[in-house]
Design an enzyme around this catalytic site. Structure first.
Site, PDB file in Angstrom:
ATOM      1  CG  ASP A 140     -10.337   6.435  -1.201  1.00 42.08           C
ATOM      2  OD1 ASP A 140     -11.168   5.700  -1.776  1.00 42.08           O
ATOM      3  OD2 ASP A 140     -10.095   6.325   0.022  1.00 42.08           O
ATOM      4  CD  GLU A 141      -6.103   5.426   1.354  1.00 42.57           C
ATOM      5  OE1 GLU A 141      -6.646   4.345   1.655  1.00 42.57           O
ATOM      6  OE2 GLU A 141      -5.581   6.184   2.201  1.00 42.57           O
ATOM      7  CB  VAL A 142      -5.992   3.662  -7.172  1.00 44.35           C
ATOM      8  CG1 VAL A 142      -6.098   2.459  -8.118  1.00 44.35           C
ATOM      9  CG2 VAL A 142      -7.317   4.408  -7.131  1.00 44.35           C
TER      10      VAL A 142
END
Length: 448
Positions: A140-142
């Protein structure tokens, strides 16, 4: 499946505390735990640099799994494989693997060393979790993906976008797991997938049998997914420095998820397979601690029982109160009345005291006491110039306040040390106690 998330990138509990908590989780309706180890895993060899000084030992990891098994809790390890890898990329040794040189958040997927490093991290974690049938790869949230030079070059040469680049890396990770560890099933967060078209998802991910989570369900049906998981939260989502868990907020979150679950049959062939109740302990490796696990237990109990019973009825409430040893609860005020008989109940009550009274009582003494303002100002204190007659008018009151809080804090520290490692106790005290108590300590020192 109902997995409770243990986020160990902050305030990792001692194994002796988990030993008390696991039976409670099971009793409340959990049947699994999602363990996000980060730097608490006993990495070996080349990877030893990633370990916290207080990391669990191999023996601890084994004991955690035995305890989980004893209480019928399936263990799912979580290894971040793309974003949220600050605990890796903050080290100079791995700095060359950053997507953007300045930020330690995300991997550069184009450097061969990135996949090589991930393979050895995944192998070490999976080897120590041979009983597990699932692994969670985060993903997630790269942040900043596509902003590095390598990514820009790749996109222009391959006429690709951030989405296809993301999927390419995830596919490489999945392909390693499915070929090396046959039969292991993979979970990942879905926020990055939401931005990717159905076409791209069909091409890339259907073969990987990767259950995903989220509200964009129709899109996932069209992409060929067969099963879906959801992720709710019982703590750690209402502010990076939140110390007290808002009960009604998290209850509402679970009631909303129940509605989604009930409407899911309309989306056949998509099946609902499980839910993860997340309990974040830090927003990322660099942020402060949010609510401690003992503080979040009442919220966790309410949320789990709501899922088990398909709603929050009077009966559900009674079961929660009886299990936790409380007399009553006020959801809107986020308070529970009674002594509490769950692991860490003392910490729960003491944090409530800090939260509700410490700042207020210190500021009241310093700001509202006219003798302090008039005869013991910073000017007087700096020059050590004061009239004993006026100082005595506030002295005994301030000394008593100081003594009471110091004795309270000694108790609190002792309770925290039973559950947590020294680094965490230090951090929590410095963040939540010292900013207020230090003002009082300084005043008392000058007064003396």
């Amino acid at each position: 499946m109902r997995l409770v998330h243990l986020d160990l990138k902050g305030a990792a509990p001692r194994v002796s505390y988990l030993e008390q908590v696991f039976p409670l989780l099971s009793q409340l309706g959990a049947n699994g735990i999602l363990i996000e180890y980060e730097d608490m895993f006993p990495f070996k060899g080349e990877l030893e640099i990633l370990k916290s000084p207080y990391a669990y030992s191999e023996k601890d990891i084994e004991q955690i799994q035995q305890l989980a098994e004893l209480h019928k809790l399936e263990v799912v390890p979580l290894v971040q494989t793309f974003g949220h890898v600050e605990f890796i990329l903050k080290h100079e040794k791995y700095q060359h693997l950053r997507e953007v040189e300045r930020f330690p958040n995300s991997f550069n997927p184009h450097v061969p060393d990135t996949l090589a490093l991930l393979k050895s991290i995944l192998s070490q974690v999976i080897e120590k979790h041979r009983r597990s049938t699932w692994i969670h790869i985060g993903a997630d949230e790269v942040f900043h993906l596509g902003e590095g030079m390598d990514s820009k070059n790749w996109m222009s040469h391959n006429k690709g976008d951030v989405g296809t680049m993301y999927l390419k890396h995830i596919k490489e990770v999945l392909s390693f797991i499915t070929t090396q560890f046959w039969g292991l099933r993979v979970l990942m967060w879905d926020d990055m997938l939401r931005k990717i078209s159905v076409g791209a998802l069909q091409v890339a991910l259907v073969d990987s049998a990767c259950p995903t989570l989220g509200p964009f369900l129709t899109k996932y049906v069209e992409s060929g997914f067969e099963v879906v998981w959801f992720a709710s939260a019982f703590k750690g989502t209402t502010g990076p420095a939140q110390t007290w868990t808002p009960l009604s907020y998290h209850l509402k979150n679970h009631l909303s998820w129940l509605k989604v679950m009930q409407s899911l049959p309309r989306l056949a062939p998509l099946r609902f397979q499980g839910i993860v109740l997340t309990g974040w302990q830090r927003y990322d490796h660099y942020s402060v601690l949010c609510e401690l696990l003992p503080v979040g237990i009442p919220s966790l109990a309410i949320c789990l029982q709501t899922l088990v019973n398909g709603g929050f009825t009077e009966e559900t409430k009674r079961k929660v109160l009886d299990t936790l040893g409380f007399q009553s609860m006020q959801l809107e005020q986020s308070t529970c009345e009674g002594r509490g008989a769950f692991p860490g109940a003392e910490i729960y009550h003491m944090v409530e005291q800090v939260n509700g009274h410490l700042k207020e009582s210190v500021l009241k003494a310093l700001e509202e006491e006219s003798a302090i303002k008039g005869w013991f100002s910073p000017y007087h204190r700096k020059r050590q110039f004061g009239n004993p007659r006026n100082m005595e008018s506030f002295g005994s009151k301030v000394l008593k306040l100081h003594e009471d809080w110091e004795s309270f804090v000694r108790d609190l520290r002792a309770h925290l040390e039973r559950v947590y490692f020294p680094d965490m106790v230090e951090e929590w005290m410095e963040e939540n106690i010292d900013p207020y108590l230090d003002q009082l300590r300084d005043l008392v020192r000058d007064y003396r």
